[in-house]
Design a protein around this motif. Structure first.
Motif, PDB file in Angstrom:
ATOM      1  N   VAL A   9       0.841  -1.204   0.000  1.00 55.49           N
ATOM      2  CA  VAL A   9       0.000   0.000   0.000  1.00 55.49           C
ATOM      3  C   VAL A   9       0.874   1.252   0.000  1.00 55.49           C
ATOM      4  CG1 VAL A   9      -1.648   1.354   1.357  1.00 55.49           C
ATOM      5  CG2 VAL A   9      -1.975  -1.104   1.094  1.00 55.49           C
ATOM      6  N   LEU A  10       1.920   1.264   0.822  1.00 56.62           N
ATOM      7  CA  LEU A  10       2.813   2.425   0.891  1.00 56.62           C
ATOM      8  C   LEU A  10       3.464   2.695  -0.464  1.00 56.62           C
ATOM      9  CD1 LEU A  10       4.519   1.741   4.334  1.00 56.62           C
ATOM     10  CD2 LEU A  10       3.064   3.703   3.777  1.00 56.62           C
ATOM     11  N   ASN A  11       3.895   1.652  -1.128  1.00 58.61           N
ATOM     12  CA  ASN A  11       4.563   1.833  -2.413  1.00 58.61           C
ATOM     13  C   ASN A  11       3.601   2.309  -3.501  1.00 58.61           C
ATOM     14  OD1 ASN A  11       7.125   1.170  -1.489  1.00 58.61           O
ATOM     15  ND2 ASN A  11       6.817  -1.013  -1.840  1.00 58.61           N
ATOM     16  N   TYR A  68       5.893  10.934   8.689  1.00 55.15           N
ATOM     17  CA  TYR A  68       4.546  11.523   8.601  1.00 55.15           C
ATOM     18  C   TYR A  68       3.781  10.947   7.417  1.00 55.15           C
ATOM     19  CZ  TYR A  68       0.807  14.976   8.774  1.00 55.15           C
ATOM     20  OH  TYR A  68      -0.428  15.578   8.867  1.00 55.15           O
ATOM     21  N   SER A  69       4.448  10.870   6.270  1.00 59.86           N
ATOM     22  CA  SER A  69       3.792  10.361   5.058  1.00 59.86           C
ATOM     23  C   SER A  69       3.380   8.904   5.227  1.00 59.86           C
ATOM     24  CB  SER A  69       4.729  10.505   3.853  1.00 59.86           C
ATOM     25  OG  SER A  69       5.035  11.853   3.615  1.00 59.86           O
ATOM     26  N   MET A  70       4.228   8.104   5.860  1.00 61.72           N
ATOM     27  CA  MET A  70       3.933   6.695   6.095  1.00 61.72           C
ATOM     28  C   MET A  70       2.657   6.532   6.923  1.00 61.72           C
ATOM     29  SD  MET A  70       6.455   3.849   7.851  1.00 61.72           S
ATOM     30  CE  MET A  70       6.444   4.636   9.479  1.00 61.72           C
ATOM     31  N   LEU A  71       2.577   7.309   7.993  1.00 63.59           N
ATOM     32  CA  LEU A  71       1.383   7.249   8.834  1.00 63.59           C
ATOM     33  C   LEU A  71       0.165   7.817   8.118  1.00 63.59           C
ATOM     34  CD1 LEU A  71       2.860   8.323  12.290  1.00 63.59           C
ATOM     35  CD2 LEU A  71       1.965   6.067  11.698  1.00 63.59           C
ATOM     36  N   ASN A  72       0.370   8.881   7.375  1.00 66.80           N
ATOM     37  CA  ASN A  72      -0.738   9.529   6.684  1.00 66.80           C
ATOM     38  C   ASN A  72      -1.400   8.596   5.683  1.00 66.80           C
ATOM     39  OD1 ASN A  72      -2.297  11.951   6.323  1.00 66.80           O
ATOM     40  ND2 ASN A  72      -1.244  12.269   4.371  1.00 66.80           N
ATOM     41  N   ALA A  81       7.254  13.641  14.464  1.00 70.95           N
ATOM     42  CA  ALA A  81       6.396  13.640  13.270  1.00 70.95           C
ATOM     43  C   ALA A  81       5.168  12.767  13.490  1.00 70.95           C
ATOM     44  CB  ALA A  81       7.175  13.154  12.049  1.00 70.95           C
ATOM     45  N   ALA A  82       5.335  11.681  14.252  1.00 68.76           N
ATOM     46  CA  ALA A  82       4.198  10.818  14.576  1.00 68.76           C
ATOM     47  C   ALA A  82       3.245  11.538  15.525  1.00 68.76           C
ATOM     48  CB  ALA A  82       4.690   9.518  15.200  1.00 68.76           C
ATOM     49  N   ARG A 132      -5.109  14.119  14.108  1.00 67.37           N
ATOM     50  CA  ARG A 132      -6.265  13.213  14.069  1.00 67.37           C
ATOM     51  C   ARG A 132      -7.129  13.349  15.322  1.00 67.37           C
ATOM     52  NH1 ARG A 132      -5.805   8.281  11.514  1.00 67.37           N
ATOM     53  NH2 ARG A 132      -7.757   7.844  12.616  1.00 67.37           N
ATOM     54  N   GLY A 133      -6.738  14.257  16.233  1.00 65.98           N
ATOM     55  CA  GLY A 133      -7.530  14.486  17.439  1.00 65.98           C
ATOM     56  C   GLY A 133      -7.109  13.669  18.636  1.00 65.98           C
ATOM     57  N   MET A 134      -5.976  12.944  18.526  1.00 63.97           N
ATOM     58  CA  MET A 134      -5.493  12.141  19.652  1.00 63.97           C
ATOM     59  C   MET A 134      -4.731  13.021  20.632  1.00 63.97           C
ATOM     60  SD  MET A 134      -6.320   8.877  19.116  1.00 63.97           S
ATOM     61  CE  MET A 134      -5.196   8.065  20.248  1.00 63.97           C
ATOM     62  N   SER A 135      -4.820  12.682  21.905  1.00 66.76           N
ATOM     63  CA  SER A 135      -4.056  13.362  22.942  1.00 66.76           C
ATOM     64  C   SER A 135      -2.745  12.603  23.138  1.00 66.76           C
ATOM     65  CB  SER A 135      -4.841  13.402  24.257  1.00 66.76           C
ATOM     66  OG  SER A 135      -4.074  13.996  25.280  1.00 66.76           O
ATOM     67  N   VAL A 136      -1.625  13.245  22.804  1.00 65.08           N
ATOM     68  CA  VAL A 136      -0.316  12.608  22.900  1.00 65.08           C
ATOM     69  C   VAL A 136       0.449  13.223  24.073  1.00 65.08           C
ATOM     70  CG1 VAL A 136       1.862  12.146  21.720  1.00 65.08           C
ATOM     71  CG2 VAL A 136      -0.276  12.215  20.417  1.00 65.08           C
ATOM     72  N   PRO A 137       0.868  12.421  25.071  1.00 67.52           N
ATOM     73  CA  PRO A 137       1.609  12.962  26.211  1.00 67.52           C
ATOM     74  C   PRO A 137       2.903  13.640  25.754  1.00 67.52           C
ATOM     75  CG  PRO A 137       0.958  10.672  26.605  1.00 67.52           C
ATOM     76  CD  PRO A 137       0.706  10.959  25.166  1.00 67.52           C
TER      77      PRO A 137
END
Length: 331
Positions: free
Chosen positions: A49-51, A269-273, A311-312, A319-324
């Motif tokens: 999928v990434l490729n 970032y792109s990988m996660l996106n 970047a993560a 995406r609206g997540m709360s990251v410590p």
């Protein structure tokens, strides 16, 4: 024949353009898992999928591996650029403990996502006389292939319960373990459950019902006290695993997605996106269900003091997540 100044300029400009090298794709290696396990098809499908989505910018090369131990070691050393690992091996690599003591503490990697939770399963044929862990003394117990995270977890359980030197250990892979159990060549099959299933074992149960061996509450506490990256869990009765009709106490642990310091911020970032996009993730899980619970829940890393890639963090916050924030730091 004379050429105009404008014509000569155009020719020179075209030559200069053709002489500029086209920027090559950045290439990254994705460490997968062993044949017969859930990580192998999931990692392969993910890189495909990434490729497809990042063609011309990034290329991901899927590389099968022995599993968590190999992935964690090779990502932390920079041999792999990304891959999955059990929290046990990640914690030990970060702190230079256990199997990673000789390597020393490794901090040249970061976490980009929580993949999912797993449990550890100890299974026997349903008609086996083995009813408890103490009944395994003198029995043939398969602890899975050496070098895999599942093998480490199997051995950790046995060591914490004082049984490691009282069993006849075997080290077969996923598929071979299920066949050996069905043929009664081994008495106990230990492996990671996703979260409570092992595909080869579930398939075996259709023709030869199996049963999970549960820990006592005291045994469970011994294990979680000895290895603080484990947590207690109770595996329920499972309709699709023939013979597993009663709850069984076990241990649970998280699987995390790692990247090495060699991956650029934009590549992370792109990988996660691409992968974590809800629509893409929904399509991907139809092929490889292991991706289903991918998330940006990093709360457990606060206790373990293991760091998240900036970047993560930026992606998941978007995406609206709360990251410590206390666990977000670059190199």
């Amino acid at each position: 024949m004379k050429r105009s100044a404008a014509g000569l300029f155009a020719i020179a400009a075209a030559a200069a353009f053709l002489s500029v090298p086209v920027q090559a794709e950045e290439t990254y290696r994705f460490g997968g898992g062993p044949s017969g396990g859930a990580w192998h098809p999931a990692g392969s499908a993910g890189t495909q999928v990434l490729n497809e989505r990042l063609k011309g910018k990034y290329q991901f090369q899927y590389t099968p591996s022995g599993g968590s131990v190999e992935n964690v070691r090779r990502v932390s050393n920079g041999d792999f650029d990304t891959g999955w690992g059990h929290i046990g091996q990640i914690f030990q690599a970060w702190n230079g403990q256990g199997q990673f003591e000789k390597d020393g503490p490794k901090h040249d990697f970061r976490i980009v996502a929580k993949v999912r939770a797993q449990s550890q399963i100890f299974a026997v044929l349903a008609d086996s006389p083995i009813k408890s862990f103490s009944d395994m003394k003198g029995k043939v117990v398969n602890l899975l292939s050496r070098g895999s995270g599942s093998n480490v977890n199997c051995e950790n359980v046995m060591k914490a319960l004082g049984l490691m030197d009282q069993i006849n250990a075997r080290y077969l892979g996923f598929a071979a373990s299920a066949r050996a159990l069905g043929d009664r060549q081994i008495d106990v099959f230990c492996s990671a459950g996703v979260p409570f299933h092992i595909p080869a074992l579930t398939q075996l149960s259709v023709s030869k019902p199996v049963r999970y061996i549960g820990l006592t509450e005291e045994e469970q506490k011994k294990i979680t006290s000895a290895y603080r990256f484990y947590s207690p869990v109770t595996i329920p009765a499972l309709k699709d695993v023939q013979g597993q009709n009663q709850p069984a106490r076990s241990i649970a642990y998280d699987v995390w997605w790692m990247v090495s310091k060699d991956m650029s911020d934009d590549a992370v970032y792109s990988m996660l996106n691409v992968i974590a996009d809800p629509k893409t993730l929904g399509q991907l899980t139809k092929t490889a269900a292991y991706w289903k619970d991918l998330s940006g829940d990093f709360n457990a890393l606060v206790e373990h003091k293991i760091l998240v890639h900036p970047a993560a963090a930026r992606y998941w916050k978007g995406r609206g997540m709360s990251v410590p924030q206390m666990v977000v730091k670059g190199y």
